[in-house]
Design a protein around this motif. Structure first.
Motif, PDB file in Angstrom:
ATOM      1  N   TRP A   1       0.892  -1.126   0.016  1.00 29.86           N
ATOM      2  CA  TRP A   1       0.192  -0.005   0.111  1.00 29.86           C
ATOM      3  C   TRP A   1       0.865   1.382  -0.312  1.00 29.86           C
ATOM      4  O   TRP A   1       0.637   2.325  -0.701  1.00 29.86           O
ATOM      5  N   SER A   2       1.878   1.142   0.724  1.00 35.07           N
ATOM      6  CA  SER A   2       2.942   2.367   0.959  1.00 35.07           C
ATOM      7  C   SER A   2       3.389   2.909  -0.585  1.00 35.07           C
ATOM      8  O   SER A   2       3.869   3.705  -0.697  1.00 35.07           O
ATOM      9  N   ALA A   3       3.296   1.946  -1.602  1.00 38.29           N
ATOM     10  CA  ALA A   3       3.883   2.212  -2.994  1.00 38.29           C
ATOM     11  C   ALA A   3       2.982   3.159  -3.675  1.00 38.29           C
ATOM     12  O   ALA A   3       3.306   3.732  -4.650  1.00 38.29           O
ATOM     13  N   ILE A   4       1.568   3.260  -3.285  1.00 43.67           N
ATOM     14  CA  ILE A   4       0.685   3.995  -3.861  1.00 43.67           C
ATOM     15  C   ILE A   4      -0.132   5.062  -3.118  1.00 43.67           C
ATOM     16  O   ILE A   4      -0.507   5.984  -3.675  1.00 43.67           O
ATOM     17  N   HIS A   5       0.330   5.211  -1.820  1.00 38.02           N
ATOM     18  CA  HIS A   5      -0.368   6.068  -0.920  1.00 38.02           C
ATOM     19  C   HIS A   5       0.688   7.110  -0.513  1.00 38.02           C
ATOM     20  O   HIS A   5       1.609   6.880   0.020  1.00 38.02           O
ATOM     21  N   ARG A   6      -0.093   8.257  -0.802  1.00 37.10           N
ATOM     22  CA  ARG A   6       0.690   9.584  -0.492  1.00 37.10           C
ATOM     23  C   ARG A   6       2.279   9.503  -0.978  1.00 37.10           C
ATOM     24  O   ARG A   6       3.202   9.784  -0.462  1.00 37.10           O
ATOM     25  N   VAL A   7       2.518   9.078  -2.351  1.00 28.19           N
ATOM     26  CA  VAL A   7       3.416   9.239  -3.101  1.00 28.19           C
ATOM     27  C   VAL A   7       3.561  10.299  -4.107  1.00 28.19           C
ATOM     28  O   VAL A   7       2.486  10.602  -4.650  1.00 28.19           O
ATOM     29  N   ARG A   8       4.829  10.666  -4.512  1.00 30.12           N
ATOM     30  CA  ARG A   8       4.803  12.058  -5.411  1.00 30.12           C
ATOM     31  C   ARG A   8       5.860  11.557  -6.440  1.00 30.12           C
ATOM     32  O   ARG A   8       7.029  11.318  -6.055  1.00 30.12           O
ATOM     33  N   PRO A   9       5.441  11.672  -7.588  1.00 35.53           N
ATOM     34  CA  PRO A   9       4.333  12.052  -8.064  1.00 35.53           C
ATOM     35  C   PRO A   9       3.143  10.815  -7.854  1.00 35.53           C
ATOM     36  O   PRO A   9       3.701   9.874  -7.722  1.00 35.53           O
ATOM     37  N   PRO A  10       2.004  11.096  -8.002  1.00 39.63           N
ATOM     38  CA  PRO A  10       1.000  10.215  -7.754  1.00 39.63           C
ATOM     39  C   PRO A  10       1.029   9.086  -8.771  1.00 39.63           C
ATOM     40  O   PRO A  10       1.477   9.260  -9.922  1.00 39.63           O
ATOM     41  N   VAL A  11       0.794   8.022  -8.147  1.00 41.79           N
ATOM     42  CA  VAL A  11       0.738   6.523  -9.161  1.00 41.79           C
ATOM     43  C   VAL A  11      -0.312   6.671 -10.038  1.00 41.79           C
ATOM     44  O   VAL A  11      -1.434   6.924  -9.499  1.00 41.79           O
ATOM     45  N   PRO A  12      -0.273   6.611 -11.270  1.00 42.57           N
ATOM     46  CA  PRO A  12      -1.275   6.564 -12.286  1.00 42.57           C
ATOM     47  C   PRO A  12      -2.356   5.526 -11.850  1.00 42.57           C
ATOM     48  O   PRO A  12      -2.051   4.518 -12.612  1.00 42.57           O
ATOM     49  N   LEU A  13      -3.512   5.685 -11.615  1.00 43.56           N
ATOM     50  CA  LEU A  13      -4.433   4.662 -11.119  1.00 43.56           C
ATOM     51  C   LEU A  13      -5.561   5.056 -11.890  1.00 43.56           C
ATOM     52  O   LEU A  13      -5.915   6.299 -12.075  1.00 43.56           O
ATOM     53  N   ALA A  14      -6.418   4.037 -12.545  1.00 43.02           N
ATOM     54  CA  ALA A  14      -7.808   4.638 -13.106  1.00 43.02           C
ATOM     55  C   ALA A  14      -9.009   3.861 -12.597  1.00 43.02           C
ATOM     56  O   ALA A  14      -8.959   2.756 -11.969  1.00 43.02           O
ATOM     57  N   CYS A  15     -10.214   4.338 -12.540  1.00 41.43           N
ATOM     58  CA  CYS A  15     -11.451   3.489 -11.994  1.00 41.43           C
ATOM     59  C   CYS A  15     -11.685   2.457 -13.016  1.00 41.43           C
ATOM     60  O   CYS A  15     -11.790   2.673 -14.443  1.00 41.43           O
ATOM     61  N   ARG A  16     -12.142   1.313 -12.732  1.00 38.54           N
ATOM     62  CA  ARG A  16     -12.321   0.110 -13.464  1.00 38.54           C
ATOM     63  C   ARG A  16     -13.728   0.523 -14.201  1.00 38.54           C
ATOM     64  O   ARG A  16     -14.171  -0.149 -15.074  1.00 38.54           O
ATOM     65  N   GLU A  17     -14.492   1.242 -13.644  1.00 37.30           N
ATOM     66  CA  GLU A  17     -15.824   1.535 -14.116  1.00 37.30           C
ATOM     67  C   GLU A  17     -16.130   2.593 -15.232  1.00 37.30           C
ATOM     68  O   GLU A  17     -16.353   2.630 -16.162  1.00 37.30           O
ATOM     69  N   CYS A  18     -15.248   3.797 -14.943  1.00 42.98           N
ATOM     70  CA  CYS A  18     -15.467   4.844 -15.883  1.00 42.98           C
ATOM     71  C   CYS A  18     -14.189   5.378 -16.498  1.00 42.98           C
ATOM     72  O   CYS A  18     -14.194   6.186 -17.276  1.00 42.98           O
ATOM     73  N   GLY A  19     -12.954   4.716 -15.929  1.00 43.34           N
ATOM     74  CA  GLY A  19     -11.737   5.387 -16.380  1.00 43.34           C
ATOM     75  C   GLY A  19     -11.179   6.496 -15.999  1.00 43.34           C
ATOM     76  O   GLY A  19      -9.872   6.580 -16.501  1.00 43.34           O
ATOM     77  N   HIS A  20     -11.787   7.047 -15.084  1.00 45.37           N
ATOM     78  CA  HIS A  20     -11.272   8.401 -14.627  1.00 45.37           C
ATOM     79  C   HIS A  20     -10.031   8.273 -13.790  1.00 45.37           C
ATOM     80  O   HIS A  20     -10.131   6.986 -12.926  1.00 45.37           O
ATOM     81  N   GLY A  21      -9.178   8.971 -13.372  1.00 49.53           N
ATOM     82  CA  GLY A  21      -8.204   8.737 -12.506  1.00 49.53           C
ATOM     83  C   GLY A  21      -8.690   8.624 -10.943  1.00 49.53           C
ATOM     84  O   GLY A  21      -9.525   9.112 -10.601  1.00 49.53           O
ATOM     85  N   MET A  22      -7.801   7.994 -10.270  1.00 51.00           N
ATOM     86  CA  MET A  22      -8.134   7.586  -8.907  1.00 51.00           C
ATOM     87  C   MET A  22      -7.046   7.813  -7.910  1.00 51.00           C
ATOM     88  O   MET A  22      -5.687   7.920  -8.442  1.00 51.00           O
ATOM     89  N   LEU A  23      -7.350   8.166  -6.775  1.00 47.69           N
ATOM     90  CA  LEU A  23      -6.010   8.459  -5.577  1.00 47.69           C
ATOM     91  C   LEU A  23      -6.265   7.499  -4.721  1.00 47.69           C
ATOM     92  O   LEU A  23      -7.641   7.060  -4.035  1.00 47.69           O
ATOM     93  N   ALA A  24      -5.302   6.766  -3.988  1.00 48.24           N
ATOM     94  CA  ALA A  24      -5.284   5.893  -2.825  1.00 48.24           C
ATOM     95  C   ALA A  24      -5.563   6.762  -1.674  1.00 48.24           C
ATOM     96  O   ALA A  24      -4.636   7.519  -1.310  1.00 48.24           O
ATOM     97  N   LYS A  25      -6.536   6.407  -0.581  1.00 43.94           N
ATOM     98  CA  LYS A  25      -6.727   7.259   0.579  1.00 43.94           C
ATOM     99  C   LYS A  25      -6.986   6.075   1.640  1.00 43.94           C
ATOM    100  O   LYS A  25      -7.422   4.976   1.380  1.00 43.94           O
ATOM    101  N   VAL A  26      -6.928   6.712   2.707  1.00 43.52           N
ATOM    102  CA  VAL A  26      -7.196   6.003   3.978  1.00 43.52           C
ATOM    103  C   VAL A  26      -8.249   6.911   4.874  1.00 43.52           C
ATOM    104  O   VAL A  26      -7.986   7.997   4.998  1.00 43.52           O
ATOM    105  N   SER A  27      -9.255   6.445   5.510  1.00 43.24           N
ATOM    106  CA  SER A  27     -10.291   6.877   6.001  1.00 43.24           C
ATOM    107  C   SER A  27      -9.602   7.304   7.631  1.00 43.24           C
ATOM    108  O   SER A  27      -8.583   6.434   8.201  1.00 43.24           O
ATOM    109  N   PRO A  28     -10.412   8.108   8.427  1.00 43.34           N
ATOM    110  CA  PRO A  28      -9.826   8.610   9.691  1.00 43.34           C
ATOM    111  C   PRO A  28      -9.981   7.113  10.567  1.00 43.34           C
ATOM    112  O   PRO A  28      -9.327   7.146  11.578  1.00 43.34           O
ATOM    113  N   LEU A  29     -10.612   6.284  10.291  1.00 43.59           N
ATOM    114  CA  LEU A  29     -10.568   4.950  11.076  1.00 43.59           C
ATOM    115  C   LEU A  29      -9.705   3.776  10.409  1.00 43.59           C
ATOM    116  O   LEU A  29      -9.659   2.840  10.857  1.00 43.59           O
ATOM    117  N   GLY A  30      -8.718   4.289   9.567  1.00 43.96           N
ATOM    118  CA  GLY A  30      -7.850   3.331   8.842  1.00 43.96           C
ATOM    119  C   GLY A  30      -8.661   2.531   7.623  1.00 43.96           C
ATOM    120  O   GLY A  30      -7.722   1.726   7.158  1.00 43.96           O
TER     121      GLY A  30
END
Length: 405
Positions: free
Chosen positions: A26-55
């Motif tokens: 997970w550390s390979a894609i979370h809060r890295v610069r530049p952001p790792v290019p990820l896409a939505c499987r549904e619409c193809g738009h770019g996505m970002l790796a995130k973590v909620s306040p509860l982890g």
């Protein structure tokens, strides 16, 4: 938000798996610069790796995303999908989130599978929908060999039980399966107590609970359902009960039919005797038959059976007796037949229908007659089956049956 995303080289990433399902931390894609290019499987738009306040790890659409069904799903919906996936994995199954079917005809919230390619879709359905839509989606998955089981924590679910489905409720920190689970009690289906969601999913995936369409009444339920969850032994118990009832009904119907045939056969015998007694020449034939070897003993047996005077009937020689001798009382009522012996072909229907004792001079004659009787009964069953099949197929008259060799 979504639990899945796509990387051009790594392929499909799933946030709920320790290695993202592709051998990547997970550390390979979370809060890295530049952001790792990820896409939505549904619409193809770019996505970002995130973590909620509860982890909770997840993927979120980058700003400017188009309308996407994954983005429209609520947090509660995503969390339920995650719980379903974790329950499937705890049961020893592989589980993937947000898996699309061939040509995009359907998308499973959780697709649970085994090494031998068994596939089950565990569907979180929180938005309001209709029973018709749920059935249609279930059928689309079923056409591709995927069974669909539906889950909702809403208090009112219009489609509950229309397909294999379950209502969930929150008890403290845990989700539990509430209904429709039932146990067969011998005559009714009664509700079963609620069980934790993880235990329910485990039982379903290991076939300790099965989806079943009950054929006997459901008791103590808010409303009957088309599909409920039951233990296999309860399904077998219901099938045995219904099978026993069907056998009893069939036996009663067959006995009624036999009783009707007996009545007709005995009326036929009475008419034959009355007609014969109007012909003086038949008396001589009756007196001759009264001197046959073994007939005195047979008459004595008939007297002991019926406690009445027994004589040889004047209707002796009637083809219905299969060369046997009718034994009657003083009123001409047929009581028994002495030494019937069909010389060719099966025992005639009359002797099978009349249901009266057959008396024989020797055991060998009895055995020979019983052999003919068995042949006649088999042929009769074949005739009845042929008639029933012909009526069903609008084929009349039925095909002619040849006599068994």
């Amino acid at each position: 938000m979504s639990f899945t995303a796509v990387h051009a080289e790594r392929g499909r990433l799933e946030a709920s798996l320790p290695n993202l399902g592709c051998g990547w931390d997970w550390s390979a894609i979370h809060r890295v610069r530049p952001p790792v290019p990820l896409a939505c499987r549904e619409c193809g738009h770019g996505m970002l790796a995130k973590v909620s306040p509860l982890g909770l790890r997840f993927f979120a659409h980058a700003p400017g995303a188009p309308t996407c069904t994954l983005a429209e799903e609520s947090m509660a919906h995503h969390l339920l999908k995650l719980e379903l996936a974790q329950a499937a994995r705890a049961a020893g199954w592989m589980a993937e989130l947000e898996v699309s079917g061939p040509d995009g005809r359907w998308r499973a919230g959780v697709l649970a599978s085994t090494a031998n390619s068994r596939c089950v879709a565990l569907e979180a359905q929180l938005p309001s929908t209709t029973a018709a839509e749920i059935r249609a989606r279930t059928q689309r998955m079923g056409a591709d060999g995927v069974r669909a089981y539906w889950f909702s924590d809403r208090s009112r679910i219009p489609w509950l039980g229309a397909v294999p489905s379950v209502r969930l409720a929150r008890q403290g920190e845990d989700l539990v399966a509430v209904e429709p689970m039932a146990r067969f009690t011998g005559a009714y289906w009664d509700p079963e107590p609620s069980i934790p969601l993880s235990e329910f999913v485990g039982r379903v995936l290991t076939s300790r609970l099965v989806s079943h369409a009950p054929r006997t009444p459901q008791r103590h339920v808010v409303r009957p359902v088309t599909w409920l969850w039951a233990y296999p032994k309860c399904v077998l118990a219901e099938a045995k009960k219904l099978g026993d009832e069907e056998k009893q009904q069939r036996a009663a119907q067959e006995e009624q039919e036999r009783a009707e045939r007996r009545g007709y056969a005995r009326q036929e015998a009475a008419l034959a005797e009355r007609t014969a007694r109007s012909d003086p020449d038949r008396a001589a034939l009756a007196r001759h038959s009264a001197r046959l070897p073994g007939i005195d003993r047979a008459i004595t047996q008939a007297v002991d059976m019926f406690r009445t005077r027994v004589t040889v009937g004047w209707s002796v020689g009637d083809s219905g007796y299969a060369s046997g001798v009718p034994l009657v009382n003083d009123h001409g009522t047929l009581l028994a037949v002495f030494d019937p012996l069909p010389l060719a072909g099966p025992c005639p229907d009359f002797l099978l229908d009349v249901g009266l004792p057959m008396l024989f001079p020797t055991e060998e004659r009895r055995e020979r007659f019983e052999e003919h009787r068995a042949t006649g009964e088999r042929l009769r069953r074949l005739r009845q089956q042929a008639i029933a099949a012909a009526l069903a197929d609008d084929e009349w008259p039925p095909r002619r049956l040849s006599s068994p060799a």
